[in-house]
Design a protein around this motif. Structure first.
Motif, PDB file in Angstrom:
ATOM      1  N   THR A   1       0.832  -1.206   0.000  1.00  0.00           N
ATOM      2  CA  THR A   1       0.000   0.000   0.000  1.00  0.00           C
ATOM      3  C   THR A   1       0.866   1.256   0.000  1.00  0.00           C
ATOM      4  N   ILE A   2       1.835   1.317   0.902  1.00  0.00           N
ATOM      5  CA  ILE A   2       2.707   2.493   0.994  1.00  0.00           C
ATOM      6  C   ILE A   2       3.527   2.650  -0.279  1.00  0.00           C
ATOM      7  N   GLN A   3       4.117   1.559  -0.760  1.00  0.00           N
ATOM      8  CA  GLN A   3       4.925   1.641  -1.970  1.00  0.00           C
ATOM      9  C   GLN A   3       4.086   2.085  -3.161  1.00  0.00           C
ATOM     10  N   THR A   4       2.888   1.533  -3.309  1.00  0.00           N
ATOM     11  CA  THR A   4       2.024   1.897  -4.441  1.00  0.00           C
ATOM     12  C   THR A   4       1.653   3.370  -4.380  1.00  0.00           C
ATOM     13  N   ARG A   5       1.300   3.872  -3.203  1.00  0.00           N
ATOM     14  CA  ARG A   5       0.959   5.301  -3.057  1.00  0.00           C
ATOM     15  C   ARG A   5       2.129   6.191  -3.464  1.00  0.00           C
ATOM     16  N   GLU A   6       3.324   5.838  -2.992  1.00  0.00           N
ATOM     17  CA  GLU A   6       4.500   6.650  -3.311  1.00  0.00           C
ATOM     18  C   GLU A   6       4.847   6.571  -4.798  1.00  0.00           C
ATOM     19  N   ILE A   7       4.731   5.391  -5.377  1.00  0.00           N
ATOM     20  CA  ILE A   7       4.994   5.235  -6.808  1.00  0.00           C
ATOM     21  C   ILE A   7       4.030   6.086  -7.618  1.00  0.00           C
ATOM     22  N   LEU A   8       2.746   6.018  -7.292  1.00  0.00           N
ATOM     23  CA  LEU A   8       1.747   6.770  -8.058  1.00  0.00           C
ATOM     24  C   LEU A   8       1.933   8.281  -7.888  1.00  0.00           C
ATOM     25  N   ALA A   9       2.356   8.721  -6.710  1.00  0.00           N
ATOM     26  CA  ALA A   9       2.664  10.150  -6.520  1.00  0.00           C
ATOM     27  C   ALA A   9       3.852  10.547  -7.392  1.00  0.00           C
ATOM     28  N   GLY A  10       4.845   9.678  -7.482  1.00  0.00           N
ATOM     29  CA  GLY A  10       5.986   9.947  -8.355  1.00  0.00           C
ATOM     30  C   GLY A  10       5.598   9.977  -9.821  1.00  0.00           C
ATOM     31  N   ILE A  11       4.691   9.086 -10.202  1.00  0.00           N
ATOM     32  CA  ILE A  11       4.189   9.076 -11.577  1.00  0.00           C
ATOM     33  C   ILE A  11       3.450  10.373 -11.869  1.00  0.00           C
ATOM     34  N   ASP A  12       2.621  10.816 -10.939  1.00  0.00           N
ATOM     35  CA  ASP A  12       1.936  12.109 -11.118  1.00  0.00           C
ATOM     36  C   ASP A  12       2.941  13.231 -11.366  1.00  0.00           C
TER      37      ASP A  12
END
Length: 114
Positions: A35-46
């Motif tokens: 969950t934490i990794q996915t949130r951070e990855i998606l923020a980086g993608i944004d």
């Protein structure tokens, strides 16, 4: 032919723009859970998409690697809250028993239109 590279390093660029298409390198993040990794990855993608002058409403394709398919629903809960309804990309999710570093549990690569 114009090619624009974003956050270029000696081995790779984090994003490459060619013919009004943005190709993001596989994105990873540290964190205790999927969950934490996915949130951070998606923020980086944004952030990368913003730097390329586009956004998640223009996603074309996503490839997601998980080290454990038992975490598929956990990753999807974050993904589903992030994607734009009606603008979801073509997507593949695959199991990869090991990513670039042992702590990485998720990796996501994106292709988007400008």
């Amino acid at each position: 032919m114009t090619i624009k590279r974003i956050q270029t390093g000696p081995r790779m660029s984090q994003a490459v723009i060619h013919n009004k298409t943005v190709y993001l390198a596989g994105q990873v993040a540290a964190g205790a859970s999927v969950t934490i990794q996915t949130r951070e990855i998606l923020a980086g993608i944004d952030a990368l998409l913003k730097e390329a002058n586009t956004d998640k409403g223009h996603l074309l394709s996503a490839t997601i690697w998980l080290t454990d398919m038992a975490t598929f629903a956990e990753m999807n809960a974050v993904w589903d809250a992030w994607v734009v309804p009606g603008a979801t990309p073509a997507r593949a999710t695959v199991a990869s028993p090991q990513l670039a570093a042992p702590d990485y549990k998720v990796e996501i690569a994106i292709i988007a239109a400008l």
